[in-house]
Write a protein that holds these residues in place. Structure first.
Motif, PDB file in Angstrom:
ATOM      1  N   PHE A 170      99.437  26.593   3.176  1.00  0.00           N
ATOM      2  CA  PHE A 170      98.751  27.710   3.768  1.00  0.00           C
ATOM      3  C   PHE A 170      99.655  28.028   4.242  1.00  0.00           C
ATOM      4  N   THR A 171      99.335  29.355   5.127  1.00  0.00           N
ATOM      5  CA  THR A 171     100.338  30.336   5.830  1.00  0.00           C
ATOM      6  C   THR A 171      99.588  30.455   7.451  1.00  0.00           C
ATOM      7  N   GLY A 172      98.161  30.220   7.305  1.00  0.00           N
ATOM      8  CA  GLY A 172      97.437  30.729   8.144  1.00  0.00           C
ATOM      9  C   GLY A 172      96.093  30.431   8.159  1.00  0.00           C
ATOM     10  N   ASP A 173      95.371  31.138   9.135  1.00  0.00           N
ATOM     11  CA  ASP A 173      93.596  30.736   9.495  1.00  0.00           C
ATOM     12  C   ASP A 173      92.863  30.946   8.196  1.00  0.00           C
ATOM     13  N   ARG A 174      93.065  32.072   7.471  1.00  0.00           N
ATOM     14  CA  ARG A 174      92.404  32.316   7.262  1.00  0.00           C
ATOM     15  C   ARG A 174      92.729  31.834   5.823  1.00  0.00           C
ATOM     16  N   ASP A 175      93.858  31.875   5.417  1.00  0.00           N
ATOM     17  CA  ASP A 175      94.181  31.626   4.140  1.00  0.00           C
ATOM     18  C   ASP A 175      93.824  29.857   4.152  1.00  0.00           C
ATOM     19  N   LEU A 176      93.782  28.923   4.919  1.00  0.00           N
ATOM     20  CA  LEU A 176      93.494  28.179   5.009  1.00  0.00           C
ATOM     21  C   LEU A 176      91.618  28.245   4.567  1.00  0.00           C
ATOM     22  N   SER A 177      91.449  28.368   4.619  1.00  0.00           N
ATOM     23  CA  SER A 177      89.655  28.550   4.910  1.00  0.00           C
ATOM     24  C   SER A 177      89.307  29.038   3.609  1.00  0.00           C
TER      25      SER A 177
END
Length: 346
Positions: A122-129
């Protein structure tokens, strides 16, 4: 489900918040050390206890190894080892950042091809979520899937219906797919797609377009009959039967007695792409009518004689629940299934 979120805490608060939100959106319970409260034992015991009681562990790794315990492991690494020893489902997410030293070795351990996990990056909060939601959804689908025994019962019900058994008792491959969760009401759209499906069969090399086909529509089953046969039930169960015998050529009198592993593999891969329709579920790979077949590639030059085996076991079946059911995951299972089939036929 109780979902234990395992990661470093310092400088990772935004990722842990994103993970907590993703877990909560799906109606699961996020378990995080920040919420433990005061307890009459050590932090190590508290963390290991929560791992033991969790239904699934979400492992989030970045660049920081974190606090090193007396064992030389990080806290996150201890939690990973504890969950793995208990055969807990672990969903691993690795941040795409430069990693060095101890943390790099931990990343390698988690990602190991044989003993590790098929992890996501993942590369960011939204991607991880988004990826946590996807992973937990797939896990929930797997847990709610019917048992192998129930799947076999569906197959037996199918076998007892003459609507499914139009093929002669030739050597053939059959791939059956039952989506999970079981669908209903699929017949209305599928029964209008005979021309389209026959064209796909032809493009896959499984039938000759010149040979044409006959439509089948009866009760809650639709399909077609050509060199290969296709059936689709209203509950989503789909069945594709393909003759395995290689066409005889001039001088190659024994070619049809060879059960070619490469031909079998290609047919199974093509069948998967035609009937899975991007969904996960139960698959059964079956090979039938093989009592006199030689499991080997046909000779490159015509043979004047051959020794044909006789087997009391005429049918071989392999079953697997695949969620998700991507082409890569299916192919990996297919390699294992063909290996077992080869051992049984040798």
């Amino acid at each position: 489900m109780n979902v234990f979120i395992s990661s470093v805490v310092r400088n990772f608060e935004h990722y842990r918040a994103a993970a907590k939100k993703a877990v909560s959106l799906l109606g699961h319970i996020p378990v995080m050390c920040e919420d433990f409260g005061a307890r009459p034992y050590s932090s190590e015991v508290a963390c290991m206890t929560e791992v033991d009681q969790a239904d699934v562990v979400v492992l989030i790794l970045g660049a920081d190894f974190g606090f090193k315990t007396h064992t030389g492991e990080s806290v996150t690494q201890q939690e990973f080892h504890r969950a793995k020893a208990a055969n807990k489902p672990i969903l691993a997410f690795l941040e795409e950042v430069p990693v060095e030293d101890d943390q790099k070795r931990f990343h390698w351990e988690v990602s190991d091809y044989v003993d590790g996990l098929f992890r996501s990056t993942f590369t960011g909060d939204r991607d991880l979520s988004d990826k946590i939601i996807q992973g937990l959804s797939q896990l929930a689908a797997s847990r709610s899937a019917i048992s192998e025994q129930e799947f076999v019962q569906h197959l037996q019900n199918r076998s007892n219906s003459r609507n499914w058994n139009s093929r002669p008792r030739e050597d053939r491959l059959e791939l059956v797919f039952l989506p999970q969760p079981i669908l209903s009401g699929t017949l209305r759209s599928i029964h209008t797609q005979h021309d389209e499906f026959f064209l796909k069969l032809s493009q896959a090399g499984l039938v000759s377009i010149k040979g044409g086909y006959k439509s089948f529509n009866e009760g809650d089953i639709t399909g077609l009959d050509a060199e290969a046969s296709w059936r689709h039930h209203d509950n989503g169960m789909t069945w594709l039967s393909i003759p395995l015998a290689a066409p005889a050529k001039d001088g190659e009198y024994f070619a049809s007695y060879y059960l070619s592993p490469s031909r079998l593999k290609r047919f199974a891969e093509e069948a998967f792409s035609l009937i899975s329709r991007g969904k996960g579920g139960w698959f059964q790979l079956g090979i039938y009518g093989i009592s006199h077949q030689v499991y080997a590639e046909p000779p490159t030059t015509p043979a004047s004689s051959m020794s044909m085996p006789y087997r009391s076991e005429k049918n071989i079946e392999e079953r697997k629940l695949l969620i998700p059911a991507s082409q890569g995951i299916f192919n990996q299972w297919l390699e294992d299934a063909l290996f077992r089939i080869g051992r049984k036929l040798s």
